[in-house]
Design a protein around this motif. Structure first.
Motif, PDB file in Angstrom:
ATOM      1  N   ALA A  76       1.510  -6.062   1.870  1.00 12.35           N
ATOM      2  CA  ALA A  76       0.464  -6.908   2.365  1.00 12.35           C
ATOM      3  C   ALA A  76       0.400  -8.057   1.522  1.00 12.35           C
ATOM      4  O   ALA A  76      -0.278  -8.907   2.256  1.00 12.35           O
TER       5      ALA A  76
ATOM      6  N   PRO B 250      -6.709 -15.374   8.690  1.00 15.90           N
ATOM      7  CA  PRO B 250      -7.116 -14.435   9.886  1.00 15.90           C
ATOM      8  C   PRO B 250      -7.399 -12.881   9.401  1.00 15.90           C
ATOM      9  O   PRO B 250      -6.899 -12.783   8.197  1.00 15.90           O
ATOM     10  N   SER B 251      -7.818 -12.165  10.249  1.00 10.39           N
ATOM     11  CA  SER B 251      -7.995 -10.805   9.930  1.00 10.39           C
ATOM     12  C   SER B 251      -6.630 -10.140   9.603  1.00 10.39           C
ATOM     13  O   SER B 251      -5.708 -10.472  10.273  1.00 10.39           O
ATOM     14  N   GLY B 252      -6.519  -9.292   8.525  1.00 11.48           N
ATOM     15  CA  GLY B 252      -5.433  -8.738   8.139  1.00 11.48           C
ATOM     16  C   GLY B 252      -4.330  -9.458   7.418  1.00 11.48           C
ATOM     17  O   GLY B 252      -3.281  -8.940   7.099  1.00 11.48           O
ATOM     18  N   CYS B 253      -4.829 -10.769   6.966  1.00 14.69           N
ATOM     19  CA  CYS B 253      -3.600 -11.529   6.256  1.00 14.69           C
ATOM     20  C   CYS B 253      -3.670 -11.350   4.905  1.00 14.69           C
ATOM     21  O   CYS B 253      -2.619 -11.507   3.947  1.00 14.69           O
ATOM     22  N   GLY B 254      -4.477 -10.500   4.362  1.00 11.08           N
ATOM     23  CA  GLY B 254      -4.512  -9.876   2.828  1.00 11.08           C
ATOM     24  C   GLY B 254      -5.470 -10.430   2.021  1.00 11.08           C
ATOM     25  O   GLY B 254      -5.320 -10.252   0.636  1.00 11.08           O
ATOM     26  N   LYS B 255      -6.559 -10.904   2.535  1.00 13.43           N
ATOM     27  CA  LYS B 255      -7.756 -11.510   1.636  1.00 13.43           C
ATOM     28  C   LYS B 255      -8.327 -10.582   0.566  1.00 13.43           C
ATOM     29  O   LYS B 255      -8.499 -10.886  -0.319  1.00 13.43           O
ATOM     30  N   THR B 256      -8.684  -9.447   1.343  1.00 13.50           N
ATOM     31  CA  THR B 256      -9.467  -8.439   0.839  1.00 13.50           C
ATOM     32  C   THR B 256      -8.587  -7.717  -0.231  1.00 13.50           C
ATOM     33  O   THR B 256      -9.076  -7.294  -1.285  1.00 13.50           O
ATOM     34  N   THR B 257      -7.199  -7.619  -0.024  1.00  7.73           N
ATOM     35  CA  THR B 257      -6.250  -7.126  -0.813  1.00  7.73           C
ATOM     36  C   THR B 257      -6.095  -7.907  -2.099  1.00  7.73           C
ATOM     37  O   THR B 257      -6.385  -7.364  -3.280  1.00  7.73           O
TER      38      THR B 257
ATOM     39  N   TYR C 116       0.832  -1.280  -0.045  1.00  9.90           N
ATOM     40  CA  TYR C 116      -0.133  -0.275   0.123  1.00  9.90           C
ATOM     41  C   TYR C 116       0.934   0.970  -0.033  1.00  9.90           C
ATOM     42  O   TYR C 116       0.437   2.427  -0.265  1.00  9.90           O
TER      43      TYR C 116
HETATM   44  P1  ADP Z   1      -7.966  -9.125   5.306  1.00  5.82           P
HETATM   45  O1  ADP Z   1      -9.165  -8.811   4.333  1.00  5.82           O
HETATM   46  O2  ADP Z   1      -7.375 -10.600   5.257  1.00  5.82           O
HETATM   47  O3  ADP Z   1      -8.586  -8.818   6.807  1.00  5.82           O
HETATM   48  P2  ADP Z   1      -6.717  -6.788   4.341  1.00  5.82           P
HETATM   49  O4  ADP Z   1      -6.567  -7.162   2.984  1.00  5.82           O
HETATM   50  O5  ADP Z   1      -7.923  -5.940   4.371  1.00  5.82           O
HETATM   51  O6  ADP Z   1      -6.798  -8.133   5.068  1.00  5.82           O
HETATM   52  O7  ADP Z   1      -5.518  -6.110   4.682  1.00  5.82           O
HETATM   53  C1  ADP Z   1      -3.936  -6.752   4.419  1.00  5.82           C
HETATM   54  C2  ADP Z   1      -2.974  -6.019   5.157  1.00  5.82           C
HETATM   55  O8  ADP Z   1      -2.907  -4.500   4.414  1.00  5.82           O
HETATM   56  C3  ADP Z   1      -3.342  -5.357   6.773  1.00  5.82           C
HETATM   57  O9  ADP Z   1      -2.113  -5.422   7.488  1.00  5.82           O
HETATM   58  C4  ADP Z   1      -4.078  -4.169   6.454  1.00  5.82           C
HETATM   59  O10 ADP Z   1      -3.922  -3.160   7.572  1.00  5.82           O
HETATM   60  C5  ADP Z   1      -3.265  -3.456   5.345  1.00  5.82           C
HETATM   61  N1  ADP Z   1      -4.208  -2.487   4.420  1.00  5.82           N
HETATM   62  C6  ADP Z   1      -5.618  -2.824   3.999  1.00  5.82           C
HETATM   63  N2  ADP Z   1      -6.060  -1.665   3.516  1.00  5.82           N
HETATM   64  C7  ADP Z   1      -4.765  -0.724   3.159  1.00  5.82           C
HETATM   65  C8  ADP Z   1      -5.095   0.350   2.926  1.00  5.82           C
HETATM   66  N3  ADP Z   1      -5.857   0.991   2.242  1.00  5.82           N
HETATM   67  N4  ADP Z   1      -3.828   1.284   3.104  1.00  5.82           N
HETATM   68  C9  ADP Z   1      -2.780   0.746   4.051  1.00  5.82           C
HETATM   69  N5  ADP Z   1      -2.808  -0.520   4.404  1.00  5.82           N
HETATM   70  C10 ADP Z   1      -3.884  -1.135   4.013  1.00  5.82           C
END
Ligand code: ADP
Ligand code: MG
Length: 362
Positions: A24, A43-50, A13
């Motif tokens: 990420a 788990p939460s924060g592992c990069g799934k949404t990314t 990011y």
């Molecule tokens: P998940 O969906 O598995 O919970 P995310 O893909 O949302 O995880 O996030 C992966 C990592 O990227 C996390 O450490 C999160 O804090 C970081 N992150 C997510 N979105 C952003 C963003 N827009 N800017 C900076 N960091 C981000």
């Protein structure tokens, strides 16, 4: 429809960076088969949404390419990818009726009424929205609103993939189970490629033919629910999947012998070429441990807790400060709190620096 390939994808990011900590998503390669039902679990924060947003085009990856069939579409905007994405919280038009909301993605693409109407009614039936078709969305519960979101994602027949990002978070637990089976039914009926993101192993294992487990921005294993259960390739997978998860315990290893707290166990595989400096652990699921009377073969352990969970008991035992969970049918022949912990060697896994090593059968 197309198969989707992620080629050397990585995302930071903070933009391009020399520092691996900024990423990420670490480097990953993966192909999603056309028509597959996948779960992305971690788990939460592992990069799934990314990862999901990179597939749909909401995010442009820092490195690597996204291919649909063999065509590089990394530069294509979301609208041109023909992907439906369903988010954690409902994205709908409050002032439109349920019917209008469901019809919107088709209407927007110029489809005619003759095509739209039966499709809307079919989906409304499957999702249990039939009686609300002419109600304005704003008057509905959170559950029903999310059902509309699901319906909007599923309404078009020819999408490259449908991405679900923890879509059942706002849904009441009982309905969750029902909606999940409906999604599975829809997958069978329409043959869409579906990628379902969740941090809940039950959701992942019941929905998907193949589960991709992520941990700290990496894919640690992709496989069938059975493979994840039987042969976790990473200690995290063992720990994250199963209830309770796999027991992981530090040990010393010499060929087919492991030593835990000074006690020896013999395995049916032999392991060579493990360096003394590496972290060696034994992993075994609670289902593959059993308890025998004291002073029989096995590790001399002490029972510290018994949880009766109905079908069986989960017994927590300790050998000094090493603790294990054991799934036991009955404890009727046990007296006192001492017993022998026995390992099913056919299901005993060895991990070096958290990765499964296979060894050789003896
Ligand atoms: P998940 O969906 O598995 O919970 P995310 O893909 O949302 O995880 O996030 C992966 C990592 O990227 C996390 O450490 C999160 O804090 C970081 N992150 C997510 N979105 C952003 C963003 N827009 N800017 C900076 N960091 C981000
Ligand atoms: Mg997320």
């Amino acid at each position: 429809m197309a198969h989707i390939t992620l080629k050397e994808i990585a995302h930071s990011y903070a933009g391009e960076s020399e520092n691996p900590e900024d990423f990420a998503l670490k480097k990953l390669n993966l192909t999603w088969r056309d028509g597959g039902a996948y779960a992305l679990l971690g788990p939460s924060g592992c990069g799934k949404t990314t990862l999901l947003n990179i597939i749909s085009g909401l995010l442009h990856p820092t490195r690597g390419q996204v291919l649909f069939d063999d065509e590089d579409i990394t530069g294509l905007p979301t609208e041109q990818r023909n992907i439906a994405q369903i988010f954690q919280f409902p994205v709908i038009y409050d002032t439109m009726t349920v019917f209008q909301n469901l019809a919107f993605p088709l209407k927007n693409r110029g489809r005619n009424k003759k095509e739209i109407e039966p499709r809307v009614i079919e989906l409304a039936k499957i999702l249990g929205l039939e009686k609300d078709l002419h109600t304005k969305a704003q008057h509905l519960t959170a559950d029903s609103k999310q059902k509309i979101s699901l319906g909007r994602g599923l309404i078009r027949k020819s999408v490259n993939a449908i991405l679900f990002d923890e879509p059942l978070t706002v849904i009441d637990p009982q309905l969750k189970w029902e909606l999940r089976s409906q999604l599975k039914f829809l997958h069978k009926k329409f043959g869409f490629t579906m990628i379902y993101v969740t941090h809940d192993q039950t959701e992942a294992l019941t929905f998907a033919d193949e589960v991709i487990v992520m941990y700290e921005g990496k894919i640690v294993q992709a496989g069938t629910p059975e493979a994840l259960f039987e042969k976790p390739e990473h200690t995290f997978v063992g720990y994250f999947i199963g209830s309770p998860g796999m027991n992981v315990c530090a040990c010393e290893l010499q060929e087919n012998r492991i030593v835990i707290e000074g006690h020896e166990l013999l395995l049916n595989r032999t392991y060579t070429a493990v360096k003394a400096t590496e972290k060696v652990e034994v992993g075994i699921r609670p289902e593959h441990l059993s308890l025998a009377p004291p002073d029989t073969n096995g590790l001399p352990v002490k029972i510290i807790r018994v949880d009766d969970i109905g079908r069986h008991k989960i017994v927590r035992v300790a050998l000094n400060d090493k603790e294990f969970n054991v799934v036991a049918p009955e404890l009727s022949d046990m007296t006192g709190d001492r017993c022998s912990l026995q390992f099913d060697t056919g299901h005993t896994n060895i991990y070096v620096n958290d990765h499964l090593i296979s060894g050789e059968r003896m």
